[in-house]
Write a protein that holds these residues in place. Sequence first.
Motif: not given
Length: 483
Positions: A321-340
């Motif tokens: 699903d192309d909505h999951y890719w890119g930086t325009d939506w909220h889907y990457s928020a759960v990755l932020m605490p992980v990567v930091f």
Amino acid sequence: MDTAAALPPGSTADGATATTGRARLLSRARGLRGPRLDPYWLALVLFALYAALSVCRYRRMASMSWDLGIFEQAIRAYAHFQEPVADLKGPGANILGDHFSPITALLGPVYRVFPGPVTLLVAQAALFAVSAVPVTRVAARLLGRGRGLAIGIAYGASWGVQRAVDFDFHEICFAVPLLAFCLEAVLRERWYAAMLCAAPLVLVKEDMGATVAAIGAVIVIRTWRTHSVRITPLAIGLMVFGVLASALALGVIIPGFNGTGSYDYWNKVGGGGDQTGTIPFGTVLRTLLWILLPTTGLLALRSPLLLVAGPTLGWRFLSHDDHYWGTDWHYSAVLMPVVFLALTDALARTRDSRRAWLVSYSRQLPAAVCGAALALSSALPLYDLTKEATYRKPPEVRAVERLLGRIPDGASVEANVGPISRLTDRCRVLWVGAARGVEPDYIALQEPERSMDEVVAYARQLHPGATYEPYGSTSGYFVVKRR
């Protein structure tokens, strides 16, 4: 002893008392500036920024999707101890048959006291802001005050969190602080606390069980060398628990509440349904670089904590699903605490490296990622807070609110995105074209390209057995009423 005789020449008892009072105030002020309070002050500032951004967007009626309305319907039902029906998903649709997110019921009591969509937005802002506390706290503990604060600021201003704050409301606002506190506990080797924070993730969404399993795997990796007799079996149990929880939600609970007896999103797997089945390699690469480069300088790749991001990224590759890719939506928020937190772990690990260039790079990286986050914010939602128009409610919005306010409480309304946020707290709102046999009392649409006659004709097309007449229009919004 004579008190006056004990005082220095030229001083008085009142003066001594005042001096003592000032000293106490200064001591307390210094305490408020202490390093232990840095994470909490940062969280407070972030909460103010996040809440301002969300509430101002709401005031301007700039909602991006129907999610705020869906969650308000469900939480409103929880607040009144009712079945969590979200009519926007279909008349009488139980939200647990769409996604398994019972954790949102925690907002029910707050909503009961402060009913309305703004309550959800402010609560979400608070949850995101709180997640900065464990990130900043453990970074300061492992790297020092300055670098820890830099990591915390970079996290709070990260593009993933900003996009999530800007996207109305979503259940992931519960996952972000849980992940942050969980991984902080992992870095501090507080294994029981880590597992206790990980377990509730299965109540956030049906796919989070895989993330719980990944956390269990990380704990196994970090405790294996110590031959921990107690922790390793519990971590393996956490892995099993996560997998079983997701399987139960996907195979039993959601189909049980879903009217079709299935899970509606299976068609997103493997390019099914409306998906093309292929995401351009360039899109994938750019998204992965956005996740790892400005946030961690790629150093997070040196930490096993990054394994926790695996399930979230894995679902994306499976869904196409192309909505999951890119930086325009909220889907990457759960990755932020992980990567930091993976970055924090990697920085602590490389501090004693024999490679001089790596040590030098790691020393400069906290300031670099902080600077990158602040610089990139000029093209991200928080920058809107520097614009006067952000805080102003346009006259057109006031006119639309007056129009929608004429719809009586308790009425059934079929609507699209625009009017939803002003109706779900007091009306039964259905999604336009998905009323499924229900003839609503009103139809409210944001259709700036249409005329009232066209909207009336569209209403007739939607409900051939009913007659709708004009009720009012302004600024591209139309309301028609059933006779």
